[in-house]
Design a protein around this motif. Structure first.
Motif, PDB file in Angstrom:
ATOM      1  N   ASP A   1      12.688 -12.074  19.766  1.00  0.00           N
ATOM      2  CA  ASP A   1      11.226 -12.080  19.940  1.00  0.00           C
ATOM      3  C   ASP A   1      10.520 -11.190  18.915  1.00  0.00           C
ATOM      4  O   ASP A   1       9.329 -10.944  19.038  1.00  0.00           O
ATOM      5  CB  ASP A   1      10.860 -11.643  21.362  1.00  0.00           C
ATOM      6  CG  ASP A   1      11.301 -10.219  21.684  1.00  0.00           C
ATOM      7  OD1 ASP A   1      12.136  -9.666  20.927  1.00  0.00           O
ATOM      8  OD2 ASP A   1      10.809  -9.660  22.684  1.00  0.00           O
ATOM      9  N   GLU A   2      11.272 -10.722  17.912  1.00  0.00           N
ATOM     10  CA  GLU A   2      10.667  -9.808  16.939  1.00  0.00           C
ATOM     11  C   GLU A   2      10.267 -10.531  15.646  1.00  0.00           C
ATOM     12  O   GLU A   2      10.916 -11.489  15.231  1.00  0.00           O
ATOM     13  CB  GLU A   2      11.640  -8.674  16.583  1.00  0.00           C
ATOM     14  CG  GLU A   2      11.754  -7.626  17.660  1.00  0.00           C
ATOM     15  CD  GLU A   2      12.693  -6.499  17.276  1.00  0.00           C
ATOM     16  OE1 GLU A   2      12.440  -5.356  17.691  1.00  0.00           O
ATOM     17  OE2 GLU A   2      13.709  -6.747  16.579  1.00  0.00           O
ATOM     18  N   LEU A   3       9.235  -9.981  15.029  1.00  0.00           N
ATOM     19  CA  LEU A   3       8.724 -10.490  13.756  1.00  0.00           C
ATOM     20  C   LEU A   3       8.697  -9.310  12.791  1.00  0.00           C
ATOM     21  O   LEU A   3       8.223  -8.233  13.139  1.00  0.00           O
ATOM     22  CB  LEU A   3       7.305 -11.001  13.994  1.00  0.00           C
ATOM     23  CG  LEU A   3       6.635 -11.895  12.974  1.00  0.00           C
ATOM     24  CD1 LEU A   3       7.384 -13.213  12.845  1.00  0.00           C
ATOM     25  CD2 LEU A   3       5.191 -12.149  13.411  1.00  0.00           C
ATOM     26  N   ILE A   4       9.216  -9.509  11.576  1.00  0.00           N
ATOM     27  CA  ILE A   4       9.141  -8.426  10.591  1.00  0.00           C
ATOM     28  C   ILE A   4       7.699  -8.320  10.111  1.00  0.00           C
ATOM     29  O   ILE A   4       7.077  -9.326   9.746  1.00  0.00           O
ATOM     30  CB  ILE A   4      10.083  -8.706   9.402  1.00  0.00           C
ATOM     31  CG1 ILE A   4      11.533  -8.703   9.889  1.00  0.00           C
ATOM     32  CG2 ILE A   4       9.887  -7.659   8.301  1.00  0.00           C
ATOM     33  CD1 ILE A   4      12.534  -9.131   8.824  1.00  0.00           C
ATOM     34  N   THR A   5       7.151  -7.114  10.151  1.00  0.00           N
ATOM     35  CA  THR A   5       5.765  -6.929   9.722  1.00  0.00           C
ATOM     36  C   THR A   5       5.669  -6.208   8.390  1.00  0.00           C
ATOM     37  O   THR A   5       4.713  -6.396   7.641  1.00  0.00           O
ATOM     38  CB  THR A   5       4.962  -6.125  10.756  1.00  0.00           C
ATOM     39  OG1 THR A   5       5.657  -4.896  11.033  1.00  0.00           O
ATOM     40  CG2 THR A   5       4.788  -6.916  12.040  1.00  0.00           C
ATOM     41  N   GLU A   6       6.646  -5.359   8.084  1.00  0.00           N
ATOM     42  CA  GLU A   6       6.504  -4.491   6.923  1.00  0.00           C
ATOM     43  C   GLU A   6       7.870  -3.967   6.493  1.00  0.00           C
ATOM     44  O   GLU A   6       8.763  -3.792   7.314  1.00  0.00           O
ATOM     45  CB  GLU A   6       5.617  -3.311   7.338  1.00  0.00           C
ATOM     46  CG  GLU A   6       5.142  -2.424   6.234  1.00  0.00           C
ATOM     47  CD  GLU A   6       4.081  -1.448   6.766  1.00  0.00           C
ATOM     48  OE1 GLU A   6       2.897  -1.839   6.781  1.00  0.00           O
ATOM     49  OE2 GLU A   6       4.450  -0.337   7.180  1.00  0.00           O
ATOM     50  N   ILE A   7       7.993  -3.746   5.198  1.00  0.00           N
ATOM     51  CA  ILE A   7       9.174  -3.075   4.638  1.00  0.00           C
ATOM     52  C   ILE A   7       8.674  -1.765   4.040  1.00  0.00           C
ATOM     53  O   ILE A   7       7.679  -1.773   3.305  1.00  0.00           O
ATOM     54  CB  ILE A   7       9.819  -3.912   3.506  1.00  0.00           C
ATOM     55  CG1 ILE A   7      10.014  -5.371   3.917  1.00  0.00           C
ATOM     56  CG2 ILE A   7      11.109  -3.266   3.019  1.00  0.00           C
ATOM     57  CD1 ILE A   7      10.997  -5.611   5.003  1.00  0.00           C
ATOM     58  N   ARG A   8       9.348  -0.664   4.337  1.00  0.00           N
ATOM     59  CA  ARG A   8       8.914   0.620   3.781  1.00  0.00           C
ATOM     60  C   ARG A   8       9.985   1.170   2.835  1.00  0.00           C
ATOM     61  O   ARG A   8      11.153   1.292   3.221  1.00  0.00           O
ATOM     62  CB  ARG A   8       8.648   1.639   4.891  1.00  0.00           C
ATOM     63  CG  ARG A   8       7.445   1.283   5.729  1.00  0.00           C
ATOM     64  CD  ARG A   8       7.161   2.345   6.782  1.00  0.00           C
ATOM     65  NE  ARG A   8       6.176   1.847   7.741  1.00  0.00           N
ATOM     66  CZ  ARG A   8       6.215   2.108   9.042  1.00  0.00           C
ATOM     67  NH1 ARG A   8       7.174   2.866   9.549  1.00  0.00           N
ATOM     68  NH2 ARG A   8       5.287   1.619   9.843  1.00  0.00           N
ATOM     69  N   LEU A   9       9.536   1.474   1.623  1.00  0.00           N
ATOM     70  CA  LEU A   9      10.442   2.067   0.639  1.00  0.00           C
ATOM     71  C   LEU A   9      10.150   3.555   0.548  1.00  0.00           C
ATOM     72  O   LEU A   9       8.993   3.975   0.643  1.00  0.00           O
ATOM     73  CB  LEU A   9      10.232   1.441  -0.751  1.00  0.00           C
ATOM     74  CG  LEU A   9      10.299  -0.074  -0.871  1.00  0.00           C
ATOM     75  CD1 LEU A   9      10.157  -0.482  -2.340  1.00  0.00           C
ATOM     76  CD2 LEU A   9      11.613  -0.598  -0.299  1.00  0.00           C
TER      77      LEU A   9
ATOM     78  N   PRO B   1       2.803  -1.785  -7.228  1.00  0.00           N
ATOM     79  CA  PRO B   1       3.482  -0.534  -7.611  1.00  0.00           C
ATOM     80  C   PRO B   1       5.007  -0.593  -7.411  1.00  0.00           C
ATOM     81  O   PRO B   1       5.736   0.196  -8.012  1.00  0.00           O
ATOM     82  CB  PRO B   1       2.852   0.510  -6.670  1.00  0.00           C
ATOM     83  CG  PRO B   1       1.517  -0.048  -6.317  1.00  0.00           C
ATOM     84  CD  PRO B   1       1.704  -1.546  -6.273  1.00  0.00           C
ATOM     85  N   ALA B   2       5.484  -1.541  -6.620  1.00  0.00           N
ATOM     86  CA  ALA B   2       6.930  -1.660  -6.383  1.00  0.00           C
ATOM     87  C   ALA B   2       7.701  -1.948  -7.669  1.00  0.00           C
ATOM     88  O   ALA B   2       8.887  -1.644  -7.775  1.00  0.00           O
ATOM     89  CB  ALA B   2       7.207  -2.763  -5.354  1.00  0.00           C
TER      90      ALA B   2
ATOM     91  N   LEU C   1       6.128   3.555   0.120  1.00  0.00           N
ATOM     92  CA  LEU C   1       5.449   2.313  -0.214  1.00  0.00           C
ATOM     93  C   LEU C   1       5.663   1.322   0.937  1.00  0.00           C
ATOM     94  O   LEU C   1       6.803   1.066   1.334  1.00  0.00           O
ATOM     95  CB  LEU C   1       6.040   1.752  -1.508  1.00  0.00           C
ATOM     96  CG  LEU C   1       5.170   0.798  -2.313  1.00  0.00           C
ATOM     97  CD1 LEU C   1       3.913   1.515  -2.806  1.00  0.00           C
ATOM     98  CD2 LEU C   1       5.962   0.271  -3.507  1.00  0.00           C
ATOM     99  N   ALA C   2       4.560   0.804   1.473  1.00  0.00           N
ATOM    100  CA  ALA C   2       4.647  -0.157   2.577  1.00  0.00           C
ATOM    101  C   ALA C   2       4.345  -1.553   2.032  1.00  0.00           C
ATOM    102  O   ALA C   2       3.275  -1.788   1.479  1.00  0.00           O
ATOM    103  CB  ALA C   2       3.663   0.212   3.676  1.00  0.00           C
ATOM    104  N   ILE C   3       5.308  -2.446   2.178  1.00  0.00           N
ATOM    105  CA  ILE C   3       5.176  -3.805   1.659  1.00  0.00           C
ATOM    106  C   ILE C   3       5.000  -4.747   2.841  1.00  0.00           C
ATOM    107  O   ILE C   3       5.899  -4.876   3.677  1.00  0.00           O
ATOM    108  CB  ILE C   3       6.442  -4.208   0.863  1.00  0.00           C
ATOM    109  CG1 ILE C   3       6.681  -3.224  -0.287  1.00  0.00           C
ATOM    110  CG2 ILE C   3       6.335  -5.641   0.356  1.00  0.00           C
ATOM    111  CD1 ILE C   3       8.064  -3.356  -0.904  1.00  0.00           C
TER     112      ILE C   3
ATOM    113  N   ARG D   1       0.845  -1.207   0.000  1.00  0.00           N
ATOM    114  CA  ARG D   1       0.000   0.000   0.000  1.00  0.00           C
ATOM    115  C   ARG D   1       0.869   1.243   0.000  1.00  0.00           C
ATOM    116  O   ARG D   1       2.001   1.233   0.507  1.00  0.00           O
ATOM    117  CB  ARG D   1      -0.944   0.002   1.209  1.00  0.00           C
ATOM    118  CG  ARG D   1      -0.226   0.008   2.519  1.00  0.00           C
ATOM    119  CD  ARG D   1      -1.146  -0.399   3.686  1.00  0.00           C
ATOM    120  NE  ARG D   1      -0.317  -0.708   4.848  1.00  0.00           N
ATOM    121  CZ  ARG D   1       0.075   0.189   5.743  1.00  0.00           C
ATOM    122  NH1 ARG D   1      -0.300   1.408   5.678  1.00  0.00           N
ATOM    123  NH2 ARG D   1       0.867  -0.139   6.743  1.00  0.00           N
ATOM    124  N   GLU D   2       0.335   2.306  -0.598  1.00  0.00           N
ATOM    125  CA  GLU D   2       1.043   3.575  -0.593  1.00  0.00           C
ATOM    126  C   GLU D   2       0.666   4.330   0.663  1.00  0.00           C
ATOM    127  O   GLU D   2      -0.509   4.447   1.008  1.00  0.00           O
ATOM    128  CB  GLU D   2       0.671   4.379  -1.841  1.00  0.00           C
ATOM    129  CG  GLU D   2       1.442   3.899  -3.071  1.00  0.00           C
ATOM    130  CD  GLU D   2       0.960   4.553  -4.365  1.00  0.00           C
ATOM    131  OE1 GLU D   2       0.832   5.784  -4.384  1.00  0.00           O
ATOM    132  OE2 GLU D   2       0.718   3.805  -5.324  1.00  0.00           O
TER     133      GLU D   2
END
Lengths: 173, 285
Positions: free
Chosen positions: B161-169, B84-85, B69-71, B62-63
């Motif tokens: 204890d962390e989980l990746i939730t999102e990548i932001r470009l 869109p990426a 851009l949040a992936i 999503r933009e």
């Protein structure tokens, strides 16, 4: 090890609802071949390199040796057995492989056809380069790929000419 | 090949997943494209798998209101390639050659980032773009800069204890050009050398910002900061690009293996850095 539970899974395979109780470590390909006795899906390398175990899930090609059966719970799976129409007529890809001699020993063929079905769903008129790119995850040790490319190109033209997309065959094991 | 026995738990919510992540013997599975082969070889033997594959809140691209851009971490390579990426030149270059179609249909962006294979293409792209990696734990949210996140082979800054939730470009910009160039090992397709390049010209004819990152060359994907520094103020002539590219592996202990010894890899790092920069500048017009 009694403390390890089995998991109940329910999925649709070639249009037919199927269920089973599986160890979490059971791969989808074992469930298909050994539990459902759908042995058209082959195990080649068992290391996710050769693509002989390719089936589709919701139309997308995946390697069933590298997916847990529990991950496919609820999925819509299609195997080579589901490609022909209910009346036994061949799918355009099966016709193409037959007409263009796209196989020799035939071991890789089910995986090739399922990978190609993913391509044709996304691209009705692929170039030879696009076909070769789409079967990059499938290894053939006989043909040198040339006739496989011709076969997929033939299938694409059959589909464009109006070959009906067959409804999945009902398989009852 | 059959993995060792393990217990399986499918997380029904992110909170349920976070309650389990980091407990002893537990591994997270998404697409499984890296983890399952290791488990079949019994190189990885988790006692419990937490399957996050159904978490809808981690899916999709999503933009953001500010143009970034949040992936979602569970976005597959195939989904990313039609999002869109794909308009980021370097992602458009890199995505079609990652794995094969079956792997791209299952493999996830978050999984690739967390796994940090030293030959993985995506981390180099994220480094060059100055991406942010968003992680969650029971303790809250943590935003990592890509630069510094990839700490070694199969090793990242992510806490247990962390989980990746999102990548932001960062948002796309008209004054930027980018490209990805790689030398793939013929049989496996893995990158012997992969170079992600982005160059920005703010106003004039000179490069004002550059992001250059390499994979396959060192222990972990890295930013080639000496190359970036040499490009700033540079007009991008072939000679000046070639000079900047000579710094591609400055300060890096270069890998050597049966496919490419360290001398050859060093030379290819320079050559593909030059090509990636030239292609990025070419797209800037």
């Amino acid at each position: 090890m009694a403390e390890h539970m089995t998991e109940h899974i329910a999925l649709v395979v070639n249009g037919t609802p199927r269920e089973g109780d599986v160890e979490p470590r059971r791969m989808l390909v074992q469930f298909l071949r050994e539990d459902l006795e759908l042995t058209g899906t082959h195990v080649g390398c068992d290391t996710s390199q050769c693509g002989a175990c390719t089936v589709t899930i919701d139309g997308m090609a995946i390697k069933s040796c590298t997916m847990l059966a529990v991950q496919a719970d609820g999925a819509n799976v299609k195997t080579i057995e589901g490609m022909q129409a209910a009346d036994g007529s061949l799918h355009a890809l099966q016709e193409g492989f037959w007409a263009k001699h796209g196989l020799q020993c035939g071991f890789c063929t089910p995986g090739m056809i399922m990978a190609a079905s993913d391509l044709l769903a996304r691209n009705a008129d692929p170039t030879d380069d696009e076909i070769r790119h789409a079967i990059e995850g499938n290894i053939c040790r006989c043909t040198g790929y040339h006739n496989i490319v011709l076969a997929i190109r033939e299938a694409a033209s059959l589909v464009r000419a109006g070959a009906s997309a067959p409804t999945p065959t009902s398989i009852t094991a | 090949m059959i993995p060792n026995l393990f217990d399986y738990q499918r997380a029904a919510s992110l909170d349920e997943a976070l309650a389990l992540v980091g407990s002893p013997g537990t591994k997270v599975i998404a697409g499984g494209m890296s983890l399952l082969p290791l488990m079949k070889l019994r190189l990885a033997n988790p006692e419990r798998l937490v399957d996050i594959g159904r978490l809808a809140e981690l899916k999709g691209v999503r933009e953001l209101p500010d143009g970034r851009l949040a992936i979602g971490a569970l976005t597959t390579y195939s989904e990313l390639a039609v999002s869109p990426a794909r308009h980021y030149g370097l992602l458009g270059d890199a995505l079609p050659d990652i794995g094969d179609v079956q792997v791209r249909n299952r493999g996830t962006v978050g999984g690739a980032v967390a796994h940090c294979d030293p030959a993985s293409d995506l981390p180099a792209v994220l480094l060059a773009l100055d991406a942010e990696i968003v992680a969650r734990s029971k303790r809250g949210e943590n935003v990592y800069a890509a630069d510094g996140f990839f700490t070694g082979a199969f090793s990242t800054a992510l806490a247990e204890d962390e989980l990746i939730t999102e990548i932001r470009l960062p948002g796309p910009r008209d004054d930027a050009g980018s490209a990805y160039a790689s030398l793939a090992q013929r049989a496996s397709g893995y990158s012997i050398v992969g170079v992600a390049a982005i160059v920005i010209k703010e106003g004039g004819s000179a490069i004002t910002k550059a992001g250059i990152a390499l994979t396959g060359v060192g222990d972990a994907p890295y930013r080639a900061k000496a190359v970036e520094a040499a490009l700033i103020g540079n007009e991008g002539t072939p000679e000046s690009i070639a000079e900047a590219a000579t710094h591609a592996s400055d300060g890096v202990t270069v890998n050597g293996d049966i496919h490419a010894d360290s001398e050859y890899r060093t030379a290819m790092a320079v050559a593909y850095t030059r090509r990636a920069i030239a292609a990025a500048l070419g797209r800037l017009g």
